[in-house]
Design an enzyme around this catalytic site. Structure first.
Site, mmCIF file in Angstrom:
data_model
loop_
_atom_site.group_PDB
_atom_site.id
_atom_site.type_symbol
_atom_site.label_atom_id
_atom_site.label_comp_id
_atom_site.label_asym_id
_atom_site.label_seq_id
_atom_site.Cartn_x
_atom_site.Cartn_y
_atom_site.Cartn_z
ATOM 1 N N GLU A 101 7.523 0.902 5.278
ATOM 2 C CA GLU A 101 6.850 -0.191 6.155
ATOM 3 C C GLU A 101 7.043 -1.442 5.302
ATOM 4 O O GLU A 101 6.965 -1.524 4.232
ATOM 5 C CB GLU A 101 5.433 0.172 6.188
ATOM 6 C CG GLU A 101 4.559 -0.791 6.966
ATOM 7 C CD GLU A 101 3.086 -0.613 7.357
ATOM 8 O OE1 GLU A 101 2.673 0.129 6.708
ATOM 9 O OE2 GLU A 101 2.498 -1.601 8.126
ATOM 10 N N HIS A 137 0.734 -1.168 -0.003
ATOM 11 C CA HIS A 137 0.085 -0.056 -0.078
ATOM 12 C C HIS A 137 0.526 1.521 -0.024
ATOM 13 O O HIS A 137 2.047 1.160 0.316
ATOM 14 C CB HIS A 137 -0.929 0.025 1.329
ATOM 15 C CG HIS A 137 -0.372 -0.204 2.395
ATOM 16 N ND1 HIS A 137 -0.112 -0.969 3.143
ATOM 17 C CD2 HIS A 137 0.009 1.188 3.317
ATOM 18 C CE1 HIS A 137 0.261 -0.937 4.583
ATOM 19 N NE2 HIS A 137 0.450 0.543 4.443
ATOM 20 N N HIS A 166 3.724 6.928 3.967
ATOM 21 C CA HIS A 166 4.706 6.021 3.760
ATOM 22 C C HIS A 166 4.285 5.020 2.589
ATOM 23 O O HIS A 166 3.288 5.163 1.979
ATOM 24 C CB HIS A 166 4.967 5.214 5.049
ATOM 25 C CG HIS A 166 3.548 4.610 5.679
ATOM 26 N ND1 HIS A 166 2.579 5.009 6.403
ATOM 27 C CD2 HIS A 166 3.247 3.312 5.352
ATOM 28 C CE1 HIS A 166 1.665 4.291 6.531
ATOM 29 N NE2 HIS A 166 1.867 2.853 5.947
HETATM 30 C C1 LIG Z 1 0.595 -0.356 11.327
HETATM 31 C C2 LIG Z 1 -0.549 0.211 11.140
HETATM 32 C C3 LIG Z 1 -0.834 0.712 9.440
HETATM 33 C C4 LIG Z 1 -0.538 -0.404 8.607
HETATM 34 O O1 LIG Z 1 -0.385 -0.027 7.576
HETATM 35 O O2 LIG Z 1 -0.668 -1.542 8.974
HETATM 36 C C5 LIG Z 1 0.177 2.070 9.449
HETATM 37 O O3 LIG Z 1 0.636 1.989 8.568
HETATM 38 S S1 LIG Z 1 -0.004 2.736 10.749
HETATM 39 C C6 LIG Z 1 1.238 4.301 10.119
HETATM 40 C C7 LIG Z 1 1.481 5.362 11.229
HETATM 41 N N1 LIG Z 1 2.648 4.633 12.319
HETATM 42 C C8 LIG Z 1 3.842 4.970 11.851
HETATM 43 O O4 LIG Z 1 3.909 5.895 11.133
HETATM 44 C C9 LIG Z 1 4.752 4.283 12.755
HETATM 45 C C10 LIG Z 1 6.298 4.731 12.180
HETATM 46 N N2 LIG Z 1 6.335 6.180 12.579
HETATM 47 C C11 LIG Z 1 7.257 6.809 13.369
HETATM 48 O O5 LIG Z 1 7.932 6.238 14.146
HETATM 49 C C12 LIG Z 1 7.360 8.296 13.295
HETATM 50 O O6 LIG Z 1 6.289 8.739 12.415
HETATM 51 C C13 LIG Z 1 8.770 8.925 12.682
HETATM 52 C C14 LIG Z 1 10.048 8.072 13.381
HETATM 53 C C15 LIG Z 1 8.674 8.407 11.193
HETATM 54 C C16 LIG Z 1 8.713 10.344 12.644
HETATM 55 O O7 LIG Z 1 8.486 10.923 14.075
HETATM 56 P P1 LIG Z 1 8.217 12.173 13.999
HETATM 57 O O8 LIG Z 1 6.614 12.491 13.375
HETATM 58 O O9 LIG Z 1 7.996 12.666 15.746
HETATM 59 O O10 LIG Z 1 8.906 13.161 13.414
HETATM 60 P P2 LIG Z 1 10.268 13.679 13.730
HETATM 61 O O11 LIG Z 1 10.267 15.054 13.886
HETATM 62 O O12 LIG Z 1 11.072 12.806 14.685
HETATM 63 O O13 LIG Z 1 11.195 13.341 12.210
HETATM 64 C C17 LIG Z 1 12.221 12.956 12.001
HETATM 65 C C18 LIG Z 1 12.471 13.366 10.442
HETATM 66 O O14 LIG Z 1 11.740 12.451 9.666
HETATM 67 C C19 LIG Z 1 10.774 13.425 9.070
HETATM 68 N N3 LIG Z 1 9.699 12.631 8.825
HETATM 69 C C20 LIG Z 1 8.695 12.353 9.796
HETATM 70 N N4 LIG Z 1 7.689 11.573 9.365
HETATM 71 C C21 LIG Z 1 7.953 11.271 7.862
HETATM 72 C C22 LIG Z 1 7.534 10.717 7.124
HETATM 73 N N5 LIG Z 1 6.318 10.195 7.093
HETATM 74 N N6 LIG Z 1 7.998 10.868 5.640
HETATM 75 C C23 LIG Z 1 9.144 11.224 5.663
HETATM 76 N N7 LIG Z 1 10.039 12.144 6.674
HETATM 77 C C24 LIG Z 1 9.213 12.104 7.631
HETATM 78 C C25 LIG Z 1 10.752 14.675 9.633
HETATM 79 O O15 LIG Z 1 10.347 15.619 8.514
HETATM 80 C C26 LIG Z 1 12.157 15.029 10.297
HETATM 81 O O16 LIG Z 1 13.070 15.344 9.237
HETATM 82 P P3 LIG Z 1 13.668 16.668 9.493
HETATM 83 O O17 LIG Z 1 14.739 16.958 8.054
HETATM 84 O O18 LIG Z 1 14.609 16.317 10.590
HETATM 85 O O19 LIG Z 1 12.850 17.732 9.854
HETATM 86 CO CO LIG Z 2 0.840 1.285 6.640
#
Ligand SMILES: CC[C@H](C(=O)O)C(=O)SCCNC(=O)CCNC(=O)[C@H](O)C(C)(C)COP(=O)(O)OP(=O)(O)OC[C@H]1O[C@@H](n2cnc3c(N)ncnc32)[C@H](O)[C@@H]1OP(=O)(O)O
Ligand SMILES: [Co+2]
Length: 134
Positions: free
Chosen positions: A130, A7, A79
């Site tokens: 993911e 997805h 993602h």
């Molecule tokens: C599992 C159920 C379902 C499924 O398909 O089955 C799902 O997919 S649920 C989806 C929701 N769950 C998750 O996303 C879990 C993994 N995500 C995380 O752990 C956090 O979202 C994380 C660590 C990716 C980002 O954390 P946070 O939002 O606190 O942002 P930060 O400021 O710590 O980010 C650091 C850095 O990464 C950039 N960032 C954040 N999110 C994304 C993204 N989705 N895509 C690309 N980049 C991302 C953020 O801009 C920061 O960059 P910087 O240059 O330092 O500003």
């Molecule tokens: Co997902």
């Protein structure tokens, strides 16, 4: 190692509105909203002939997508999810290659009832990846 694209996930500011747009304007097959409190999201799956779109909005406090929506208030691509046959082996190979596995590093059950892991976006050219075991 990675197989099919399972997805593409889009975070949206208004899940009901986004789902209606995919259903009515794009004529897509849109499922009902599903709450995943353990993942801090409410999700709608859009089923396409070759993959799925996962429409996401934050659910509850501390949602992992809340920060993303604050930075991108109109929503955006959040993602991609690739399928793997052996999530443990994939994780070990990625960790050995220096990639960061998010959370505890242990697989969790995702929205499709299968084990998933997330890889840090900074290790994959700015895209949150993911992996789902199929
Ligand atoms: C599992 C159920 C379902 C499924 O398909 O089955 C799902 O997919 S649920 C989806 C929701 N769950 C998750 O996303 C879990 C993994 N995500 C995380 O752990 C956090 O979202 C994380 C660590 C990716 C980002 O954390 P946070 O939002 O606190 O942002 P930060 O400021 O710590 O980010 C650091 C850095 O990464 C950039 N960032 C954040 N999110 C994304 C993204 N989705 N895509 C690309 N980049 C991302 C953020 O801009 C920061 O960059 P910087 O240059 O330092 O500003
Ligand atoms: Co997902």
């Amino acid at each position: 190692m990675i197989g099919r694209l399972n997805h593409v996930a889009l975070v949206v500011p208004d899940l009901a509105r986004a789902a209606a747009r995919y259903r009515d304007a794009l004529g897509a097959e849109v499922g009902p909203p599903v709450e995943l409190p353990e993942h801090g999201v409410r999700v709608v799956f859009v089923t396409l002939p070759n993959t799925k779109v996962e429409l996401l909005e934050p659910l509850g406090e501390g949602s992992p997508v809340a920060g993303f929506l604050e930075k991108n208030p109109s929503g955006g691509m959040h993602h991609v999810c690739y399928e793997v046959e052996d999530l443990g082996a994939a994780r070990d190979r990625l960790v050995a290659a220096g990639a960061r596995v998010l959370g505890s590093g242990e697989p969790r059950i995702g929205a499709h009832g299968k084990p998933v892991l997330f890889l840090h976006p900074k290790d994959f050219d700015g895209t949150l990846v993911e992996l789902e075991q199929v």
